[in-house]
Design a protein around this motif. Structure first.
Motif, PDB file in Angstrom:
ATOM      1  N   ASN A 120       0.784  -1.235   0.000  1.00 24.05           N
ATOM      2  CA  ASN A 120       0.000   0.000   0.000  1.00 24.05           C
ATOM      3  C   ASN A 120       0.816   1.285   0.000  1.00 24.05           C
ATOM      4  OD1 ASN A 120      -2.458  -1.458   0.116  1.00 24.05           O
ATOM      5  ND2 ASN A 120      -2.187  -1.753   2.320  1.00 24.05           N
ATOM      6  N   TRP A 121       2.143   1.198   0.090  1.00 23.66           N
ATOM      7  CA  TRP A 121       2.942   2.418   0.157  1.00 23.66           C
ATOM      8  C   TRP A 121       2.956   3.130  -1.201  1.00 23.66           C
ATOM      9  CZ3 TRP A 121       4.636   4.203   4.699  1.00 23.66           C
ATOM     10  CH2 TRP A 121       4.648   3.305   5.783  1.00 23.66           C
ATOM     11  N   PRO A 122       2.756   4.442  -1.205  1.00 26.39           N
ATOM     12  CA  PRO A 122       2.767   5.186  -2.467  1.00 26.39           C
ATOM     13  C   PRO A 122       4.181   5.499  -2.938  1.00 26.39           C
ATOM     14  CG  PRO A 122       2.311   6.674  -0.639  1.00 26.39           C
ATOM     15  CD  PRO A 122       2.369   5.288  -0.051  1.00 26.39           C
ATOM     16  N   LEU A 123       4.298   5.842  -4.207  1.00 22.44           N
ATOM     17  CA  LEU A 123       5.589   6.213  -4.780  1.00 22.44           C
ATOM     18  C   LEU A 123       5.949   7.629  -4.352  1.00 22.44           C
ATOM     19  CD1 LEU A 123       7.510   4.702  -6.775  1.00 22.44           C
ATOM     20  CD2 LEU A 123       6.589   6.166  -8.573  1.00 22.44           C
ATOM     21  N   LEU A 124       7.218   7.830  -4.003  1.00 18.50           N
ATOM     22  CA  LEU A 124       7.703   9.149  -3.609  1.00 18.50           C
ATOM     23  C   LEU A 124       8.767   9.668  -4.566  1.00 18.50           C
ATOM     24  CD1 LEU A 124       7.559  11.391  -1.454  1.00 18.50           C
ATOM     25  CD2 LEU A 124       9.332  10.158  -0.179  1.00 18.50           C
ATOM     26  N   TYR A 125       9.608   8.762  -5.090  1.00 18.18           N
ATOM     27  CA  TYR A 125      10.681   9.121  -6.028  1.00 18.18           C
ATOM     28  C   TYR A 125      10.609   8.209  -7.247  1.00 18.18           C
ATOM     29  CZ  TYR A 125      12.622  11.312  -1.815  1.00 18.18           C
ATOM     30  OH  TYR A 125      12.793  12.055  -0.686  1.00 18.18           O
ATOM     31  N   PRO A 126      11.176   8.627  -8.353  1.00 17.34           N
ATOM     32  CA  PRO A 126      11.212   7.731  -9.518  1.00 17.34           C
ATOM     33  C   PRO A 126      11.962   6.443  -9.175  1.00 17.34           C
ATOM     34  CG  PRO A 126      11.779   9.973 -10.156  1.00 17.34           C
ATOM     35  CD  PRO A 126      11.742   9.961  -8.660  1.00 17.34           C
ATOM     36  N   PRO A 127      11.461   5.277  -9.576  1.00 19.00           N
ATOM     37  CA  PRO A 127      12.164   4.019  -9.297  1.00 19.00           C
ATOM     38  C   PRO A 127      13.594   4.060  -9.817  1.00 19.00           C
ATOM     39  CG  PRO A 127       9.954   3.574 -10.127  1.00 19.00           C
ATOM     40  CD  PRO A 127      10.182   5.045 -10.276  1.00 19.00           C
ATOM     41  N   GLY A 128      14.521   3.593  -8.980  1.00 18.38           N
ATOM     42  CA  GLY A 128      15.922   3.556  -9.361  1.00 18.38           C
ATOM     43  C   GLY A 128      16.696   4.824  -9.095  1.00 18.38           C
ATOM     44  N   SER A 129      16.064   5.840  -8.484  1.00 18.70           N
ATOM     45  CA  SER A 129      16.739   7.129  -8.304  1.00 18.70           C
ATOM     46  C   SER A 129      17.278   7.347  -6.897  1.00 18.70           C
ATOM     47  CB  SER A 129      15.780   8.275  -8.644  1.00 18.70           C
ATOM     48  OG  SER A 129      14.689   8.322  -7.728  1.00 18.70           O
ATOM     49  N   ARG A 130      16.777   6.624  -5.896  1.00 23.68           N
ATOM     50  CA  ARG A 130      17.194   6.819  -4.509  1.00 23.68           C
ATOM     51  C   ARG A 130      17.416   5.479  -3.835  1.00 23.68           C
ATOM     52  NH1 ARG A 130      15.820  11.980  -2.266  1.00 23.68           N
ATOM     53  NH2 ARG A 130      15.699  13.453  -4.000  1.00 23.68           N
ATOM     54  N   PHE A 131      18.446   5.403  -2.961  1.00 24.01           N
ATOM     55  CA  PHE A 131      18.616   4.239  -2.091  1.00 24.01           C
ATOM     56  C   PHE A 131      17.900   4.528  -0.781  1.00 24.01           C
ATOM     57  CE2 PHE A 131      20.541   1.898   1.362  1.00 24.01           C
ATOM     58  CZ  PHE A 131      20.697   0.628   0.846  1.00 24.01           C
ATOM     59  N   ARG A 132      17.027   3.626  -0.389  1.00 21.84           N
ATOM     60  CA  ARG A 132      16.348   3.738   0.896  1.00 21.84           C
ATOM     61  C   ARG A 132      16.119   2.337   1.424  1.00 21.84           C
ATOM     62  NH1 ARG A 132      15.253   6.750   5.481  1.00 21.84           N
ATOM     63  NH2 ARG A 132      13.088   6.569   6.132  1.00 21.84           N
ATOM     64  N   TYR A 133      16.873   1.982   2.453  1.00 25.08           N
ATOM     65  CA  TYR A 133      16.772   0.630   3.017  1.00 25.08           C
ATOM     66  C   TYR A 133      15.381   0.447   3.605  1.00 25.08           C
ATOM     67  CZ  TYR A 133      18.205  -3.545   5.613  1.00 25.08           C
ATOM     68  OH  TYR A 133      18.324  -4.825   6.086  1.00 25.08           O
ATOM     69  N   ALA A 134      14.659  -0.569   3.124  1.00 23.05           N
ATOM     70  CA  ALA A 134      13.269  -0.728   3.528  1.00 23.05           C
ATOM     71  C   ALA A 134      12.875  -2.200   3.552  1.00 23.05           C
ATOM     72  CB  ALA A 134      12.346   0.038   2.573  1.00 23.05           C
ATOM     73  N   ASN A 135      12.346  -2.643   4.683  1.00 25.75           N
ATOM     74  CA  ASN A 135      11.840  -4.010   4.779  1.00 25.75           C
ATOM     75  C   ASN A 135      10.822  -4.314   3.686  1.00 25.75           C
ATOM     76  OD1 ASN A 135      13.323  -4.548   7.135  1.00 25.75           O
ATOM     77  ND2 ASN A 135      11.699  -3.800   8.461  1.00 25.75           N
ATOM     78  N   ASN A 136       9.975  -3.335   3.409  1.00 25.36           N
ATOM     79  CA  ASN A 136       8.888  -3.575   2.463  1.00 25.36           C
ATOM     80  C   ASN A 136       9.384  -3.861   1.058  1.00 25.36           C
ATOM     81  OD1 ASN A 136       6.621  -3.418   4.156  1.00 25.36           O
ATOM     82  ND2 ASN A 136       6.770  -1.191   4.205  1.00 25.36           N
ATOM     83  N   ASP A 137      10.528  -3.336   0.660  1.00 25.09           N
ATOM     84  CA  ASP A 137      11.054  -3.641  -0.671  1.00 25.09           C
ATOM     85  C   ASP A 137      11.312  -5.145  -0.811  1.00 25.09           C
ATOM     86  OD1 ASP A 137      10.915  -0.967  -1.237  1.00 25.09           O
ATOM     87  OD2 ASP A 137      12.962  -0.795  -1.973  1.00 25.09           O
ATOM     88  N   THR A 138      11.876  -5.749   0.243  1.00 22.96           N
ATOM     89  CA  THR A 138      12.127  -7.192   0.195  1.00 22.96           C
ATOM     90  C   THR A 138      10.825  -7.981   0.232  1.00 22.96           C
ATOM     91  OG1 THR A 138      14.256  -6.885   1.301  1.00 22.96           O
ATOM     92  CG2 THR A 138      13.344  -9.109   1.286  1.00 22.96           C
ATOM     93  N   LEU A 139       9.902  -7.580   1.097  1.00 20.14           N
ATOM     94  CA  LEU A 139       8.613  -8.264   1.163  1.00 20.14           C
ATOM     95  C   LEU A 139       7.911  -8.228  -0.191  1.00 20.14           C
ATOM     96  CD1 LEU A 139       7.333  -6.943   4.616  1.00 20.14           C
ATOM     97  CD2 LEU A 139       8.073  -9.270   4.104  1.00 20.14           C
ATOM     98  N   LEU A 140       7.998  -7.090  -0.866  1.00 18.16           N
ATOM     99  CA  LEU A 140       7.352  -6.939  -2.170  1.00 18.16           C
ATOM    100  C   LEU A 140       8.063  -7.756  -3.243  1.00 18.16           C
ATOM    101  CD1 LEU A 140       6.651  -3.122  -1.933  1.00 18.16           C
ATOM    102  CD2 LEU A 140       4.907  -4.908  -2.093  1.00 18.16           C
ATOM    103  N   ALA A 141       9.397  -7.831  -3.173  1.00 23.52           N
ATOM    104  CA  ALA A 141      10.144  -8.629  -4.144  1.00 23.52           C
ATOM    105  C   ALA A 141       9.740 -10.097  -4.044  1.00 23.52           C
ATOM    106  CB  ALA A 141      11.645  -8.466  -3.923  1.00 23.52           C
ATOM    107  N   VAL A 142       9.615 -10.594  -2.822  1.00 21.36           N
ATOM    108  CA  VAL A 142       9.215 -11.991  -2.617  1.00 21.36           C
ATOM    109  C   VAL A 142       7.763 -12.191  -3.040  1.00 21.36           C
ATOM    110  CG1 VAL A 142       8.817 -13.756  -0.864  1.00 21.36           C
ATOM    111  CG2 VAL A 142      10.916 -12.391  -0.819  1.00 21.36           C
ATOM    112  N   TYR A 143       6.906 -11.236  -2.700  1.00 23.90           N
ATOM    113  CA  TYR A 143       5.501 -11.320  -3.090  1.00 23.90           C
ATOM    114  C   TYR A 143       5.372 -11.401  -4.611  1.00 23.90           C
ATOM    115  CZ  TYR A 143       0.562  -9.863  -3.432  1.00 23.90           C
ATOM    116  OH  TYR A 143      -0.775  -9.781  -3.724  1.00 23.90           O
ATOM    117  N   ALA A 144       6.188 -10.618  -5.315  1.00 21.78           N
ATOM    118  CA  ALA A 144       6.166 -10.641  -6.781  1.00 21.78           C
ATOM    119  C   ALA A 144       6.705 -11.965  -7.314  1.00 21.78           C
ATOM    120  CB  ALA A 144       6.978  -9.476  -7.334  1.00 21.78           C
ATOM    121  N   ALA A 145       7.799 -12.458  -6.722  1.00 22.78           N
ATOM    122  CA  ALA A 145       8.412 -13.698  -7.201  1.00 22.78           C
ATOM    123  C   ALA A 145       7.505 -14.893  -6.980  1.00 22.78           C
ATOM    124  CB  ALA A 145       9.753 -13.930  -6.509  1.00 22.78           C
ATOM    125  N   ARG A 146       6.634 -14.812  -5.987  1.00 23.86           N
ATOM    126  CA  ARG A 146       5.747 -15.939  -5.687  1.00 23.86           C
ATOM    127  C   ARG A 146       4.634 -16.093  -6.712  1.00 23.86           C
ATOM    128  NH1 ARG A 146       2.857 -16.600  -0.815  1.00 23.86           N
ATOM    129  NH2 ARG A 146       3.099 -18.844  -1.003  1.00 23.86           N
TER     130      ARG A 146
END
Length: 454
Positions: free
Chosen positions: A276-302
């Motif tokens: 549910n998190w909204p976009l704040l920056y263009p993808p690939g433009s900022r590094f921001r360590y976030a648990n949700n990025d990993t959760l979403l990567a796994v959710y997509a891979a599943r």
């Protein structure tokens, strides 16, 4: 006494909304989180790890998040050994918080308000392959005795004396090739004691995604297959698996690390919170360590075939549990329990560039041929700190005295897996560190490298 001034102060206090007044008492949600945390860790500690309740209380339930640290000791746990369930009450109105164990994925924290279920029969324990030759099992995994091993032995023992490296060490394991050079555990732990990986799970997630790529189910350069983002009006549909694995999704993060307390402790699901998190920056433009990025990567891979348990079994990681939410989504940003030896096995897979060897029974490629290079190569925005970032792995290429190809999995409370392909070397360190007493993994790695040489 100046009664006029006192009257003004009193009126000012009365005018402050209730929500704005200071209240040092924990609210009901904090109590529910604390109860969920205690139920989850006791459940996982008992049946994933094989620890005693006393050790769980000493190791897992101390040095924890400050907003629940004072609440957890006040809560009583009801442990059902036969059904492998833990219940922790936190008020007189709601049902207790419940964690339920199963042999495939470990413990599941049930949602707030869940009143429990009856099991037809007690769950059976996993079967292990301890009698198989190392590294598929534990047979023949004797520590090598030579001058290198003696030097490593001293460095390893020094990790248990926090005056040199800091932290509170529970396990140290050093492997060269597939041979164990040194291995030590704190009292009450052994080679079969599992601990929570915390964010080392992110690197395990990246490995599982690599296996999905190898099997033809995932493409890191394609948009992440997240159904909630598929609207033509949703800019998040341009976020790729690569963006998520490199912590550069551009999604909003409310706190450092994008804390996920509702999922970790509150019984919420990945689909309820992470998507549910909204976009704040263009993808690939900022590094921001976030648990949700990993959760979403796994959710997509599943969206393809994604079976952590089966993958671990292929490698002899029989004491590794990838826990899920109650909708069976893996919580692979943190919630994996594993042993030092199982992490060592994961390191060996990377030393072998993604090929797992079954001794006399041949070998199997589990990861794409270029996967080690992919996860250990920086691309796009980088963190402004001591260590760089690849794809779900940290990079130690800026650390003096450490080979530039060293990459690592780092986790809260001092969980470390360091992989150095040029030295054919794997270093595992487990701990129960606190915010004020952290382990210096760079210094320890440097000392191990000195002992091993080239």
């Amino acid at each position: 006494m100046n009664f006029g001034k006192l009257l003004i102060i009193s009126c000012a206090l009365l005018s402050v909304p209730v929500a704005g007044q200071v209240n040092n008492e924990p609210d009901e949600y904090q109590k529910a989180l604390a109860a969920g945390y205690k139920a989850q860790f006791i459940c996982s500690g008992l049946w994933n790890s094989g620890k005693t309740l006393a050790d769980i209380e000493a190791d897992e339930l101390t040095g924890i998040y400050s907003h629940i640290a004072d609440i957890v000791p006040t809560l009583t746990a009801d442990i059902d050994q036969e059904k492998r369930q833990v219940r922790v009450s936190y008020n007189d109105v709601m049902p207790p918080r419940i964690a339920i164990w199963n042999p495939r994925t470990g413990c599941t924290g049930m949602p707030i308000g869940f009143a429990g279920i009856k099991l037809d029969k007690p769950p059976t324990l996993r079967s292990f392959n301890d009698n198989l030759p190392w590294p598929m099992g534990d047979a023949g995994a004797t520590v090598k005795q030579d001058d290198v091993a003696k030097s490593l032995h001293q460095s390893a023992l020094a990790t248990f004396e926090n005056s040199k490296y800091g932290g509170k060490t529970s396990a140290v394991l050093v492997i060269k090739g597939d041979k164990i050079l040194t291995e030590h555990y704190k009292k009450g732990h052994d080679r079969h004691t599992a601990q929570r990986t915390w964010s080392v799970a992110k690197s395990i997630a990246g490995t599982l995604i690599g296996h999905s790529v190898q099997e033809g189910f995932s493409d890191v350069n394609a948009p992440a297959k997240i159904i909630e983002w598929m609207s033509a009006f949703d800019p998040r549909r341009d976020i790729t698996l690569d963006h998520l694995m490199r912590m550069s999704s551009g999604l909003t993060s409310d706190t450092a690390g994008n804390r996920t307390d509702p999922i970790y402790m509150g019984g919420a699901t990945v689909t309820q919170r992470a998507v549910n998190w909204p976009l704040l920056y263009p993808p690939g433009s900022r590094f921001r360590y976030a648990n949700n990025d990993t959760l979403l990567a796994v959710y997509a891979a599943r969206s393809g075939r994604f079976e952590p348990y089966e993958f671990f079994q292929k490698m002899g990681m029989t004491r590794t549990y990838a826990e899920t939410d109650w909708q069976e989504h893996p919580i692979l940003s943190s919630q994996v329990w594993t042993t030092a030896r199982d992490l060592g096995r994961l390191g060996i897979l990377y030393l072998n560039n993604g090929v797992w060897r079954y001794g006399n029974d041949g070998a199997e490629r589990l990861l794409p041929e270029n996967w080690r290079e992919y996860v250990s190569t920086p691309s796009g925005p980088q963190p402004d700190r001591e260590f760089g970032y690849g794809a779900t792995f940290w990079l130690m290429n800026k650390s003096k005295g450490i080979p530039e190809d060293a990459f690592a999995a780092f986790g809260n409370r001092g969980q470390y897996l360091v992989i150095i392909p040029s030295l054919d070397l794997v270093i595992v360190r487990r701990g129960y560190d606190t915010r004020d007493n952290r382990f210096d993994i760079a210094a320890f790695t440097r000392d191990v490298v000195k002992s091993v040489g080239s």
